[in-house]
Motif scaffolding. Structure first.
Motif, PDB file in Angstrom:
ATOM      1  N   LEU A 146       0.820  -1.213   0.000  1.00 18.50           N
ATOM      2  CA  LEU A 146       0.000   0.000   0.000  1.00 18.50           C
ATOM      3  C   LEU A 146       0.852   1.260   0.000  1.00 18.50           C
ATOM      4  N   ALA A 147       1.888   1.300   0.833  1.00 20.07           N
ATOM      5  CA  ALA A 147       2.708   2.505   0.902  1.00 20.07           C
ATOM      6  C   ALA A 147       3.541   2.685  -0.365  1.00 20.07           C
ATOM      7  N   SER A 148       4.112   1.603  -0.881  1.00 20.02           N
ATOM      8  CA  SER A 148       4.964   1.741  -2.068  1.00 20.02           C
ATOM      9  C   SER A 148       4.179   2.190  -3.288  1.00 20.02           C
ATOM     10  N   THR A 149       2.904   1.816  -3.373  1.00 25.62           N
ATOM     11  CA  THR A 149       2.112   2.194  -4.546  1.00 25.62           C
ATOM     12  C   THR A 149       1.503   3.592  -4.401  1.00 25.62           C
ATOM     13  N   MET A 150       1.892   4.331  -3.366  1.00 26.74           N
ATOM     14  CA  MET A 150       1.612   5.763  -3.348  1.00 26.74           C
ATOM     15  C   MET A 150       2.427   6.469  -4.428  1.00 26.74           C
ATOM     16  N   TRP A 152       3.492   6.868  -7.999  1.00 27.84           N
ATOM     17  CA  TRP A 152       2.819   6.504  -9.245  1.00 27.84           C
ATOM     18  C   TRP A 152       3.692   5.640 -10.150  1.00 27.84           C
ATOM     19  N   ALA A 153       4.942   6.024 -10.358  1.00 29.35           N
ATOM     20  CA  ALA A 153       5.807   5.280 -11.275  1.00 29.35           C
ATOM     21  C   ALA A 153       5.982   3.843 -10.808  1.00 29.35           C
ATOM     22  N   TYR A 154       6.109   3.633  -9.498  1.00 28.55           N
ATOM     23  CA  TYR A 154       6.271   2.269  -9.009  1.00 28.55           C
ATOM     24  C   TYR A 154       4.949   1.511  -9.056  1.00 28.55           C
ATOM     25  N   ALA A 155       3.855   2.194  -8.760  1.00 30.76           N
ATOM     26  CA  ALA A 155       2.547   1.544  -8.863  1.00 30.76           C
ATOM     27  C   ALA A 155       2.294   1.059 -10.292  1.00 30.76           C
ATOM     28  N   LEU A 156       2.805   1.798 -11.284  1.00 31.65           N
ATOM     29  CA  LEU A 156       2.675   1.399 -12.679  1.00 31.65           C
ATOM     30  C   LEU A 156       3.397   0.093 -12.973  1.00 31.65           C
ATOM     31  N   GLN A 157       4.392  -0.222 -12.171  1.00 32.29           N
ATOM     32  CA  GLN A 157       5.099  -1.489 -12.332  1.00 32.29           C
ATOM     33  C   GLN A 157       4.464  -2.584 -11.483  1.00 32.29           C
ATOM     34  N   LEU A 158       4.293  -2.306 -10.192  1.00 35.45           N
ATOM     35  CA  LEU A 158       3.929  -3.362  -9.253  1.00 35.45           C
ATOM     36  C   LEU A 158       2.503  -3.858  -9.429  1.00 35.45           C
ATOM     37  N   LEU A 159       1.529  -2.957  -9.520  1.00 34.05           N
ATOM     38  CA  LEU A 159       0.135  -3.395  -9.527  1.00 34.05           C
ATOM     39  C   LEU A 159      -0.217  -4.230 -10.754  1.00 34.05           C
ATOM     40  N   PRO A 160       0.187  -3.837 -11.975  1.00 37.51           N
ATOM     41  CA  PRO A 160      -0.045  -4.753 -13.106  1.00 37.51           C
ATOM     42  C   PRO A 160       0.706  -6.071 -12.945  1.00 37.51           C
ATOM     43  N   LEU A 161       1.903  -6.022 -12.342  1.00 36.76           N
ATOM     44  CA  LEU A 161       2.642  -7.262 -12.110  1.00 36.76           C
ATOM     45  C   LEU A 161       1.864  -8.195 -11.200  1.00 36.76           C
ATOM     46  N   LEU A 162       1.303  -7.656 -10.102  1.00 36.09           N
ATOM     47  CA  LEU A 162       0.557  -8.485  -9.163  1.00 36.09           C
ATOM     48  C   LEU A 162      -0.706  -9.043  -9.804  1.00 36.09           C
ATOM     49  N   LEU A 163      -1.410  -8.217 -10.563  1.00 35.77           N
ATOM     50  CA  LEU A 163      -2.605  -8.716 -11.246  1.00 35.77           C
ATOM     51  C   LEU A 163      -2.227  -9.838 -12.214  1.00 35.77           C
ATOM     52  N   ALA A 164      -1.138  -9.642 -12.949  1.00 31.63           N
ATOM     53  CA  ALA A 164      -0.698 -10.673 -13.890  1.00 31.63           C
ATOM     54  C   ALA A 164      -0.255 -11.930 -13.148  1.00 31.63           C
ATOM     55  N   MET A 165       0.440 -11.769 -12.030  1.00 36.00           N
ATOM     56  CA  MET A 165       0.898 -12.915 -11.234  1.00 36.00           C
ATOM     57  C   MET A 165      -0.280 -13.730 -10.727  1.00 36.00           C
ATOM     58  N   PHE A 166      -1.254 -13.050 -10.092  1.00 37.20           N
ATOM     59  CA  PHE A 166      -2.404 -13.753  -9.525  1.00 37.20           C
ATOM     60  C   PHE A 166      -3.237 -14.410 -10.630  1.00 37.20           C
ATOM     61  N   SER A 167      -3.410 -13.694 -11.746  1.00 37.25           N
ATOM     62  CA  SER A 167      -4.219 -14.232 -12.838  1.00 37.25           C
ATOM     63  C   SER A 167      -3.541 -15.428 -13.487  1.00 37.25           C
ATOM     64  N   ARG A 359      10.161  -0.826  -1.984  1.00 30.87           N
ATOM     65  CA  ARG A 359       9.855  -1.115  -3.388  1.00 30.87           C
ATOM     66  C   ARG A 359      10.530  -2.387  -3.881  1.00 30.87           C
ATOM     67  N   TYR A 360      11.670  -2.701  -3.306  1.00 28.25           N
ATOM     68  CA  TYR A 360      12.452  -3.809  -3.841  1.00 28.25           C
ATOM     69  C   TYR A 360      12.028  -5.166  -3.304  1.00 28.25           C
ATOM     70  N   ILE A 361      11.046  -5.193  -2.420  1.00 29.26           N
ATOM     71  CA  ILE A 361      10.601  -6.475  -1.858  1.00 29.26           C
ATOM     72  C   ILE A 361       9.088  -6.602  -1.891  1.00 29.26           C
ATOM     73  N   ALA A 362       8.374  -5.569  -2.360  1.00 29.33           N
ATOM     74  CA  ALA A 362       6.906  -5.586  -2.323  1.00 29.33           C
ATOM     75  C   ALA A 362       6.334  -6.738  -3.139  1.00 29.33           C
ATOM     76  N   ASP A 363       6.971  -7.080  -4.250  1.00 28.28           N
ATOM     77  CA  ASP A 363       6.454  -8.171  -5.082  1.00 28.28           C
ATOM     78  C   ASP A 363       6.518  -9.515  -4.383  1.00 28.28           C
TER      79      ASP A 363
END
Length: 601
Positions: A146-150, A152-167, A359-363
């Protein structure tokens, strides 16, 4: 699933039909609440968030680029090849440039979708059971995510990655359950989607294989039974590797890395930054404004975090035995790769303390949670039989209490970490500049404060990258009589002079200096000029008209005004003289003063 039936009918002779509206189960409602509370808190902090650092450069590049330009989409951005990221950046920049709410909106949708898919993944793996609320809540309320995705540039990487990972995992488990080819294809599609946003999607194949083993067949059978699928995944990985290493440049660092530093980095990343906040221990933010790093925990918290991590691992081995051993092996492999990537690419710049950067461990948070779930909970069998309830009322109450404590601790950490990642200084800088600047103003494109764009950006960390997309943005570095420069708060200040000066040698004509005619006039300087500088030319003429000025490789054609005037030019060329020439037949102008240097306000 609870059903609500309502009889309907359009005419008495039409057979009565039943409209069935599915309502979420109690378990689904509980999961919704558990996810909704931390997500709501996250939204609250996002309302005060803003762009910073990479955000400005990415939006600047998006404004200059095109989604049809392969070079733009597949550019090497600080070692990242992320066409998906740059496509989304182009869309939000085209629709609403420098609008933080508009930029975050699609990512919030992705975040919600990722939580939904993660819940469905847990249910598909373990069946609908109350025990899933704990691992789901840990991911939904993770302060590291939650804090790291405040940002924007990192949220653009992490959140699509997590959605792709879970899917990808969800589809893969479906393929293992049913053998449907469609699910196998969708797994590959989601892997490609992840690769389009973050290179860590290259680790998906390891996760997919690990989950296959955890669902029962063993390592050998997991490979043999699905050998063709794994060969396709490895082929995809090979293609990605060719594209990535063909486009990305390897980091070059002169600093040597010692084994002791790597061990310290691993401890900070795994124990202090991953396990400690994920297990519900409250953590604090770095004292540096806008830093995504945790404050280094006190000795007692380090000890508690380490002991808790050890207890979770040992407890899983006691409960899950062989299955838990494979789950922890899968997690260990993933974490090793995470640590190695940071050690090679980032640690030489900062040292082991980079391990406190969330940021380096959120995934790895959902990977830890999923592996822990497999360690403690038996997955559904091939027949999909409903799992047994947790035996004993006291054990169920204890699980509820543990869930509440972990989520409360995670929420405290989120509340502590998020304000530092709202980037209030950056927001104030842009708002101050935006309220004072006008389109007819010319601004010297100087560096901005490090809390807006850190000095690592070098020549890219300039005002044009930060405020160039404002609705009433000024012009930058254009020839002008009056030029401004932004101060540390974003206020435009008129440039009154220059420092570290180089001047013109005395001219040959008294009271005129250097006559400027339709023949080239050479103006020698007192010394060489290098780097970005402001040229201030004092002249007078009785007739307006254009003049061409050359300073090294920089050339300007500008109008001269009748009377006595000051003309200011910005150049980053290297030169030791200035050449001037008016249009054929033009009246001579007098260049009475030339001074070159860094602007002074």
């Amino acid at each position: 699933m609870t059903m609500l039936e309502h009889p309907t009918g359009r005419h008495k002779n039409v057979r009565e039909r039943s409209l069935t509206i599915p309502l979420p189960s109690r378990l689904g409602l509980a999961a919704t609440v558990i996810a909704g509370v931390p997500f709501g808190i996250h939204l609250w902090f996002l309302f005060g968030g803003f762009f910073v650092h990479d955000d400005f450069l990415i939006t600047y590049l998006a404004a200059q680029g095109s989604p049809l330009d392969v070079g733009y989409l597949f550019q090497n951005y600080n070692g990242h090849i992320a066409p998906g990221l740059f496509f989304v950046a182009w869309v939000v920049t085209a629709v609403a440039p420098l609008n933080f709410a508009a930029a975050m909106a699609p990512l919030l949708v992705v975040h919600l979708a990722a939580l939904v898919v993660f819940w469905r993944l847990l249910v598909r793996c373990f069946g609908p059971r109350a025990a899933l609320l704990l691992p789901f809540g840990v991911v939904a309320a993770s302060p590291v995510i939650l804090a790291s995705t405040m940002w924007w540039a990192y949220a653009l990487q992490l959140l699509p990655l997590l959605l792709a990972m879970f899917s990808a995992l969800y589809c893969h488990v479906g393929y293992l359950r049913t053998g449907r080819r469609r699910d196998a294809i969708l797994t590959l599609v989601w892997t490609v989607v992840g690769m389009a946003f973050f290179e860590k999607a290259a680790l998906f194949v390891g996760l997919l294989f690990g989950v296959t083993v955890l669902l029962g067949p063993g390592v050998a059978r997991a490979w043999v039974a699905h050998r063709k699928l794994w060969l396709v995944h490895l082929g995809l990985l090979a293609v990605y590797a060719v594209v990535y290493f063909g486009l990305a440049s390897a980091p070059v660092h002169e600093t040597e890395i010692s084994g002791a530093q790597v061990v310290e980095l691993a401890r900070l990343m795994v124990v202090d930054t991953l396990f400690t906040p994920t297990l519900g221990f409250p953590v604090g933010s770095s004292v540096h404004e806008g830093s995504p790093a945790l404050a280094e925990p006190v000795a007692a918290l380090k000890l508690l975090g380490g002991l808790a991590a050890l207890a979770v691992v040992v407890g899983g081995l006691v409960v899950g035995r062989g299955r838990a051993a494979w789950a922890w092996t899968l997690l260990a492999g993933y974490l090793v790769l995470d640590v190695v990537l940071v050690a090679l690419a980032r640690m030489p710049l900062i040292g082991p303390l980079i391990g406190l950067d969330i940021r380096y461990i959120a995934d790895a948070v959902p990977v830890l949670v999923l592996c822990a779930a497999f360690a403690y909970l038996p997955p559904l069998g091939a027949d999909g039989a409903r799992p047994p309830r947790i035996p004993g009322r006291s054990l169920r109450v204890g699980l509820v209490a543990l869930t509440a404590v972990v989520l409360a601790g995670a929420t405290v950490s989120t509340v502590r970490l998020s304000p530092n990642l709202q980037f209030s200084a950056s927001r104030a800088y842009v708002r101050t500049a935006g309220s004072a600047l006008r389109p007819d103003m010319v601004v010297y494109d100087a560096s901005v404060p490090s809390n807006v764009m850190i000095y690592w950006f070098g020549d890219q960390g300039r005002a044009s990258r930060v405020i160039g997309l404002l609705p009433d943005a000024p012009r930058f570095d254009e020839p002008t009589a009056t030029i401004f420069m932004l101060d540390g708060q974003g206020k435009p200040q008129e440039v009154k002079g220059v420092v570290n000066t180089v001047v013109a040698k005395p001219g040959p004509v008294p009271e005129c200096g250097y006559p400027v005619t339709d023949q080239t006039t050479l103006v020698p300087l007192s010394g060489p000029v290098k780097g970005k500088r402001l040229i201030r030319l004092e002249y007078y003429t009785s007739a307006a008209g254009p003049v061409t000025i050359n300073a090294g490789r920089a050339s300007f054609t500008v109008p001269l005004q009748e009377g006595v005037h000051l003309l200011q030019l910005v150049t980053d060329a290297e030169f030791d003289r200035i050449d001037l020439r008016r249009a054929p037949g033009a009246t001579a102008a007098c260049l009475v003063g030339v001074i070159i240097g860094e602007p002074l306000v």
